[in-house]
Design a protein around this motif. Sequence first.
Motif, PDB file in Angstrom:
ATOM      1  N   ASP A  61       3.765  -6.033  -8.964  1.00  0.00           N
ATOM      2  CA  ASP A  61       4.737  -5.646  -7.816  1.00  0.00           C
ATOM      3  C   ASP A  61       3.870  -5.073  -6.842  1.00  0.00           C
ATOM      4  OD1 ASP A  61       7.223  -4.657  -6.638  1.00  0.00           O
ATOM      5  OD2 ASP A  61       6.603  -2.695  -6.952  1.00  0.00           O
ATOM      6  N   THR A  62       2.636  -4.170  -6.886  1.00  0.00           N
ATOM      7  CA  THR A  62       1.864  -3.571  -5.904  1.00  0.00           C
ATOM      8  C   THR A  62       0.903  -4.609  -5.457  1.00  0.00           C
ATOM      9  OG1 THR A  62       1.628  -1.527  -7.205  1.00  0.00           O
ATOM     10  CG2 THR A  62       0.074  -2.105  -5.614  1.00  0.00           C
ATOM     11  N   ALA A  64       2.050  -7.880  -4.947  1.00  0.00           N
ATOM     12  CA  ALA A  64       2.964  -8.685  -4.291  1.00  0.00           C
ATOM     13  C   ALA A  64       3.358  -7.778  -2.759  1.00  0.00           C
ATOM     14  CB  ALA A  64       4.236  -8.999  -4.791  1.00  0.00           C
ATOM     15  N   ARG A  65       3.587  -6.661  -2.756  1.00  0.00           N
ATOM     16  CA  ARG A  65       3.784  -5.719  -2.036  1.00  0.00           C
ATOM     17  C   ARG A  65       2.690  -5.673  -0.666  1.00  0.00           C
ATOM     18  NH1 ARG A  65       8.498  -2.341  -2.294  1.00  0.00           N
ATOM     19  NH2 ARG A  65       9.565  -2.496  -4.425  1.00  0.00           N
ATOM     20  N   LYS A  66       1.514  -5.654  -1.369  1.00  0.00           N
ATOM     21  CA  LYS A  66       0.219  -5.556  -0.691  1.00  0.00           C
ATOM     22  C   LYS A  66       0.144  -6.719   0.264  1.00  0.00           C
ATOM     23  CE  LYS A  66      -3.569  -3.695   0.778  1.00  0.00           C
ATOM     24  NZ  LYS A  66      -3.600  -2.545   1.783  1.00  0.00           N
ATOM     25  N   GLY A  68       2.294  -9.143   1.069  1.00  0.00           N
ATOM     26  CA  GLY A  68       3.472  -9.267   2.036  1.00  0.00           C
ATOM     27  C   GLY A  68       4.101 -10.531   1.848  1.00  0.00           C
ATOM     28  N   VAL A  69       5.103 -10.698   2.645  1.00  0.00           N
ATOM     29  CA  VAL A  69       6.200 -11.852   2.462  1.00  0.00           C
ATOM     30  C   VAL A  69       5.354 -13.196   2.916  1.00  0.00           C
ATOM     31  CG1 VAL A  69       8.249 -13.010   3.123  1.00  0.00           C
ATOM     32  CG2 VAL A  69       8.249 -10.538   2.556  1.00  0.00           C
ATOM     33  N   GLN A  72       3.182 -14.667   0.563  1.00  0.00           N
ATOM     34  CA  GLN A  72       4.007 -15.403  -0.653  1.00  0.00           C
ATOM     35  C   GLN A  72       4.471 -16.609  -0.258  1.00  0.00           C
ATOM     36  OE1 GLN A  72       6.793 -12.251  -2.335  1.00  0.00           O
ATOM     37  NE2 GLN A  72       5.059 -10.840  -2.037  1.00  0.00           N
ATOM     38  N   GLN A 180       0.259   2.474  -5.790  1.00  0.00           N
ATOM     39  CA  GLN A 180       0.243   2.280  -4.035  1.00  0.00           C
ATOM     40  C   GLN A 180      -0.914   3.407  -3.442  1.00  0.00           C
ATOM     41  OE1 GLN A 180       1.809   0.265  -2.201  1.00  0.00           O
ATOM     42  NE2 GLN A 180       3.255  -0.641  -3.631  1.00  0.00           N
TER      43      GLN A 180
END
Length: 185
Positions: A61-62, A64-66, A68-69, A72, A180
Amino acid sequence: MKKWIALLVVVLLALAGWIAAGPFLTINAIREAVAEEDTAALAKHVDFVAVRRSLRAQVEDTLARKAGVDAQNNPLGAFALGLANQAAGGIVDALATPAGIGAVLQGRGLLHRLTGGGVDPNDGLAHVPPPDPLRDASYRFESPSRFSATVRNADGDPVVFVLTREGFNWTLTDIQLPLQALIGP
């Protein structure tokens, strides 16, 4: 009849007391195992499969958030994210072991723990025992079957150790790391 009701009440109160004391007894056993650096004793109180699954989910999750869209949605970015998840999975697998959990509880880095950190071969001194990992923890029951102990790492970020109850036994099943804060903005 009143004696049976009184006996039932006493048994129920004793059972509730045992369940309420359970996580504290487990935390004390974990403390002792870490202090003695006894990985076998530590393994009795940790569900490594659940801890590994939780840590993997946190890391993925971290990352993927780092990323960014945009990363991805990009095929090359998705491929790089997949490689990063695989590499992180290896680190999580090393962390979700008795030695790795011991390192987290001792507040040391995993690499420092695995390389024998704490012993300086040049000074000839004996190994320094680790500090009490949960000395300043704040405890709370989240439900009758879930208990958490929160400690602050060196940066002041919370590290949450979650114990869950199955029957009368309490087990460490989750470690919520401040990923995070470690990765940064």
